[in-house]
Design a protein around this motif. Structure first.
Motif, PDB file in Angstrom:
ATOM      1  N   ASP A 130     131.564 163.073  62.388  1.00  0.00           N
ATOM      2  CA  ASP A 130     131.742 164.441  62.550  1.00  0.00           C
ATOM      3  C   ASP A 130     130.727 165.344  62.307  1.00  0.00           C
ATOM      4  OD1 ASP A 130     133.556 166.190  63.863  1.00  0.00           O
ATOM      5  OD2 ASP A 130     134.742 166.610  61.982  1.00  0.00           O
ATOM      6  N   SER A 146     129.916 168.300  70.585  1.00  0.00           N
ATOM      7  CA  SER A 146     131.319 167.871  70.140  1.00  0.00           C
ATOM      8  C   SER A 146     131.175 167.267  69.052  1.00  0.00           C
ATOM      9  CB  SER A 146     131.749 167.045  71.167  1.00  0.00           C
ATOM     10  OG  SER A 146     131.783 167.755  72.465  1.00  0.00           O
ATOM     11  N   TRP A 149     135.179 162.539  68.480  1.00  0.00           N
ATOM     12  CA  TRP A 149     136.121 162.432  69.496  1.00  0.00           C
ATOM     13  C   TRP A 149     136.318 161.173  70.215  1.00  0.00           C
ATOM     14  CZ3 TRP A 149     135.197 161.999  75.085  1.00  0.00           C
ATOM     15  CH2 TRP A 149     133.606 161.964  75.358  1.00  0.00           C
ATOM     16  N   SER A 151     137.599 158.607  73.636  1.00  0.00           N
ATOM     17  CA  SER A 151     137.761 158.177  74.905  1.00  0.00           C
ATOM     18  C   SER A 151     138.419 156.880  75.238  1.00  0.00           C
ATOM     19  CB  SER A 151     136.537 158.507  75.566  1.00  0.00           C
ATOM     20  OG  SER A 151     136.696 157.908  77.193  1.00  0.00           O
TER      21      SER A 151
END
Length: 158
Positions: A130, A146, A149, A151
């Protein structure tokens, strides 16, 4: 001026030069282990300009060091895991070299499962730590990338 033999490029109202080297390697370490890696070193300099405040400065958006590594390992015929790292050294956000983005490391990981011969489900997690870093920077402005995250994808071919 765009002289392919001298590697100079037009910059606003002057000339800049970028000297450097880029190396990369990709291949299989074993039948199950694949690796992709690359490194570049770029030394930029504004050589001639009417704006004397940027003479002999570094070009914006041209960090000296960039490194990438991505590796995957087929644990079984159905399961694959992978991970990688990206490094970028300090990058100037303007040609006066008064605004910059700091160096950063970013780490990503993935796991995939081969459902059958024609389909795979895969989970990727990006920016595992992060880390705050900037995906774009120009003219003294920055755009944060970003945070962490994930996917989840399902790929099918027919």
């Amino acid at each position: 001026i765009n002289d392919p033999f001298n590697n100079t490029v037009q910059v606003l109202d002057g000339v800049a030069r970028v000297d450097g080297v880029e190396v990369g390697a990709t291949g299989k370490v074993t039948d199950r282990w694949s690796v992709f890696t690359g490194y570049s070193y770029l030394e930029s300099k504004i050589l001639d300009t009417r704006d004397k405040s940027i003479l002999d400065r570094h070009l914006q958006n041209t960090p000296r060091h960039n490194f990438t590594l991505w590796t995957t390992y087929e644990v079984t015929s159905k399961w694959t895991v992978g991970g990688g790292a990206i490094y970028q050294s300090l990058g100037w956000a303007n040609n006066t070299n008064t605004a910059y983005v700091p160096e950063f490391w970013k780490f990503d990981a993935m796991i995939s499962y081969k459902v059958d011969e024609k389909s795979t489900v895969q989970l990727n997690v990006y920016n595992l730590t992060d880390k705050l870093y900037y995906s774009q920077y120009f003219g003294g402005n920055v755009v944060p990338a970003s945070g962490r995250w994930a996917s989840l994808t399902y790929r099918a071919r027919w």
